[in-house]
Design a protein around this motif. Structure first.
Motif, mmCIF file in Angstrom:
data_model
loop_
_atom_site.group_PDB
_atom_site.id
_atom_site.type_symbol
_atom_site.label_atom_id
_atom_site.label_comp_id
_atom_site.label_asym_id
_atom_site.label_seq_id
_atom_site.Cartn_x
_atom_site.Cartn_y
_atom_site.Cartn_z
ATOM 1 N N ILE A 277 42.598 47.907 -26.037
ATOM 2 C CA ILE A 277 43.539 48.884 -26.594
ATOM 3 C C ILE A 277 43.447 50.197 -25.824
ATOM 4 C CG2 ILE A 277 44.115 50.246 -28.643
ATOM 5 C CD1 ILE A 277 43.049 47.847 -30.316
ATOM 6 N N ALA A 278 42.220 50.593 -25.470
ATOM 7 C CA ALA A 278 42.026 51.836 -24.722
ATOM 8 C C ALA A 278 42.702 51.780 -23.353
ATOM 9 C CB ALA A 278 40.540 52.131 -24.568
ATOM 10 N N VAL A 279 42.701 50.595 -22.713
ATOM 11 C CA VAL A 279 43.341 50.448 -21.398
ATOM 12 C C VAL A 279 44.822 50.803 -21.479
ATOM 13 C CG1 VAL A 279 44.029 48.765 -19.637
ATOM 14 C CG2 VAL A 279 41.680 48.790 -20.489
ATOM 15 N N LEU A 280 45.486 50.403 -22.566
ATOM 16 C CA LEU A 280 46.917 50.684 -22.737
ATOM 17 C C LEU A 280 47.193 52.184 -22.735
ATOM 18 C CD1 LEU A 280 47.774 48.074 -25.539
ATOM 19 C CD2 LEU A 280 48.095 47.851 -23.051
ATOM 20 N N VAL A 281 46.238 52.952 -23.217
ATOM 21 C CA VAL A 281 46.382 54.416 -23.245
ATOM 22 C C VAL A 281 45.980 55.030 -21.906
ATOM 23 C CG1 VAL A 281 45.611 56.531 -24.403
ATOM 24 C CG2 VAL A 281 45.945 54.433 -25.730
ATOM 25 N N LEU A 282 44.921 54.496 -21.311
ATOM 26 C CA LEU A 282 44.358 55.098 -20.102
ATOM 27 C C LEU A 282 45.209 54.858 -18.856
ATOM 28 C CD1 LEU A 282 40.588 54.264 -20.677
ATOM 29 C CD2 LEU A 282 41.583 56.561 -20.497
ATOM 30 N N VAL A 283 45.887 53.708 -18.754
ATOM 31 C CA VAL A 283 46.637 53.387 -17.531
ATOM 32 C C VAL A 283 47.720 54.423 -17.222
ATOM 33 C CG1 VAL A 283 48.274 51.746 -16.514
ATOM 34 C CG2 VAL A 283 46.105 50.937 -17.451
ATOM 35 N N PRO A 284 48.604 54.786 -18.166
ATOM 36 C CA PRO A 284 49.598 55.819 -17.837
ATOM 37 C C PRO A 284 48.966 57.178 -17.532
ATOM 38 C CG PRO A 284 49.729 55.206 -20.166
ATOM 39 C CD PRO A 284 48.854 54.212 -19.501
ATOM 40 N N LEU A 285 47.864 57.505 -18.210
ATOM 41 C CA LEU A 285 47.166 58.765 -17.926
ATOM 42 C C LEU A 285 46.555 58.736 -16.523
ATOM 43 C CD1 LEU A 285 45.324 59.369 -21.337
ATOM 44 C CD2 LEU A 285 47.406 60.486 -20.510
ATOM 45 N N ALA A 286 46.009 57.587 -16.137
ATOM 46 C CA ALA A 286 45.412 57.445 -14.807
ATOM 47 C C ALA A 286 46.480 57.537 -13.713
ATOM 48 C CB ALA A 286 44.661 56.121 -14.714
ATOM 49 N N ARG A 287 47.649 56.947 -13.971
ATOM 50 C CA ARG A 287 48.741 57.016 -12.994
ATOM 51 C C ARG A 287 49.186 58.463 -12.789
ATOM 52 N NH1 ARG A 287 51.713 52.382 -11.759
ATOM 53 N NH2 ARG A 287 53.629 53.632 -11.655
ATOM 54 N N ALA A 288 49.243 59.218 -13.880
ATOM 55 C CA ALA A 288 49.624 60.636 -13.780
ATOM 56 C C ALA A 288 48.581 61.421 -12.991
ATOM 57 C CB ALA A 288 49.793 61.222 -15.183
ATOM 58 N N GLU A 289 47.294 61.128 -13.226
ATOM 59 C CA GLU A 289 46.232 61.798 -12.482
ATOM 60 C C GLU A 289 46.291 61.438 -11.002
ATOM 61 O OE1 GLU A 289 41.728 62.341 -13.685
ATOM 62 O OE2 GLU A 289 41.939 60.535 -12.448
ATOM 63 N N ARG A 290 46.575 60.169 -10.705
ATOM 64 C CA ARG A 290 46.676 59.742 -9.306
ATOM 65 C C ARG A 290 47.818 60.470 -8.602
ATOM 66 N NH1 ARG A 290 47.115 53.512 -7.002
ATOM 67 N NH2 ARG A 290 47.353 54.110 -4.815
ATOM 68 N N HIS A 291 48.929 60.627 -9.275
ATOM 69 C CA HIS A 291 50.067 61.346 -8.695
ATOM 70 C C HIS A 291 49.706 62.815 -8.449
ATOM 71 C CE1 HIS A 291 54.258 62.352 -7.880
ATOM 72 N NE2 HIS A 291 54.147 63.352 -8.739
#
Length: 307
Positions: free
Chosen positions: A37-51
């Motif tokens: 469940i945490a992955v579902l939240v972290l993936v979009p946040l991680a993509r934003a950080e990568r950008h």
């Protein structure tokens, strides 16, 4: 700022133990869903950080994946230990990280262990053992040996995870969410692979209330807690991070009394006091307070008029 982050993360982890018990879902399923469940939240946040900051290096991804494997072992073993010996005692055993993290930092990165920490360590271990009721053999039940081994295994995984994430985050500053996303994904895979050996996954028959508690566990105990701890730990010595996280069982003791009506015994309250005092000694807080008092001007001393 670093200490505040670690303490706030410890509070979130304390709530996690309560949420695990309230959810009432089996150990293997809880450990896996907490991460998934945490992955579902972290993936979009991680993509934003990568950008915003750029992506992790391949080496950084490798460290995060390795950390996630350790975290998966930690979660699977710890959640199982809760059902074997209870939340209090399992929380005690997992805190062997107070030895594992500084020891790894000493051996691998040559980060010195302070004399204050070595002096306070026996007190910390004694206090945490009292908080968890480790001296009450009647409370351990028939699964004491299995639960103890699981708790110790969880503590080793916990310490390795803290060490690896602290090391990788320091090497690639500004990237906090991406390592956690990779580690959490790795932990989800690890707990899934371990599940057949610990009762299997049971995704059906979970009530709506339990799903809500599992979502809260993932958000608070995985996303928020580890972001706070990772952000704080890179600014602190490993001994400081390890000792501050020992506040977790003390906080869990108070939360269990409020939410589960599990009221502490005199021994547990004594242990809580010992833990707080030992953490203060290990981090030199008593000396800082004394120096601060000496530096404060005496209000009874007349001031010299300025020219």
């Amino acid at each position: 700022m670093g200490s505040a982050g670690v303490l706030a993360g410890a509070l979130c982890l304390s709530v996690s133990a309560i949420l695990v018990k309230l959810a009432g879902v089996d150990a293997a399923t809880t450990a896996m869903l907490r991460c998934a469940i945490a992955v579902l939240v972290l993936v979009p946040l991680a993509r934003a950080e990568r950008h915003r900051c750029g992506g992790l290096s391949w080496q950084g991804i490798g460290w995060a994946v390795a950390a996630g494997i350790a975290l998966g072992v930690d979660y699977a073993a710890w959640t199982a230990a809760i059902y074997q010996v209870g939340a209090g005692i399992s929380t005690v055993l997992i805190n062997v990280q107070v030895v594992v993290l500084p020891l790894l930092a000493l051996v691998v990165d040559r980060e010195q262990i302070t004399t204050r920490f070595l002096v306070a360590l026996p007190l910390m271990l004694l206090g945490v053992s009292l908080v968890g009721g480790l001296w009450d053999t009647a409370a351990l039940g028939g699964n004491a040996v299995t639960g103890t081994l699981l708790g110790l295994l969880a503590g080793v995984g916990y310490g390795i995870y803290l060490f690896l994430t602290r090391r990788s985050t320091r090497r690639e500053p500004g990237r906090l969410i991406q390592p956690l996303a990779w580690a959490t994904t790795s932990a989800a895979v690890t707990t899934t692979l371990i599940a057949p050996f610990s009762g299997g996954l049971h995704l059906t028959g979970i009530s709506a209330a339990s799903w809500g508690l599992l979502v809260a566990l993932a958000l608070l105990g995985q996303v928020i807690a580890w972001l706070l701890i990772h952000h704080g730990s890179i600014r602190l010595a490993p001994t400081t991070t390890a000792t501050l996280l020992l506040i977790q069982p003390v906080l869990a003791l108070g939360l269990a009394a409020v939410t589960l009506a599990e009221y502490p015994t005199v021994l547990q309250l004594t242990g809580a006091g010992i833990v707080v005092a030992a953490v203060a000694i290990a981090n030199g807080l008593h000396r800082r307070h004394r120096r601060h008092r000496k530096q404060r001007p005496d209000p009874t001393t007349p001031r010299t008029p300025s020219s």
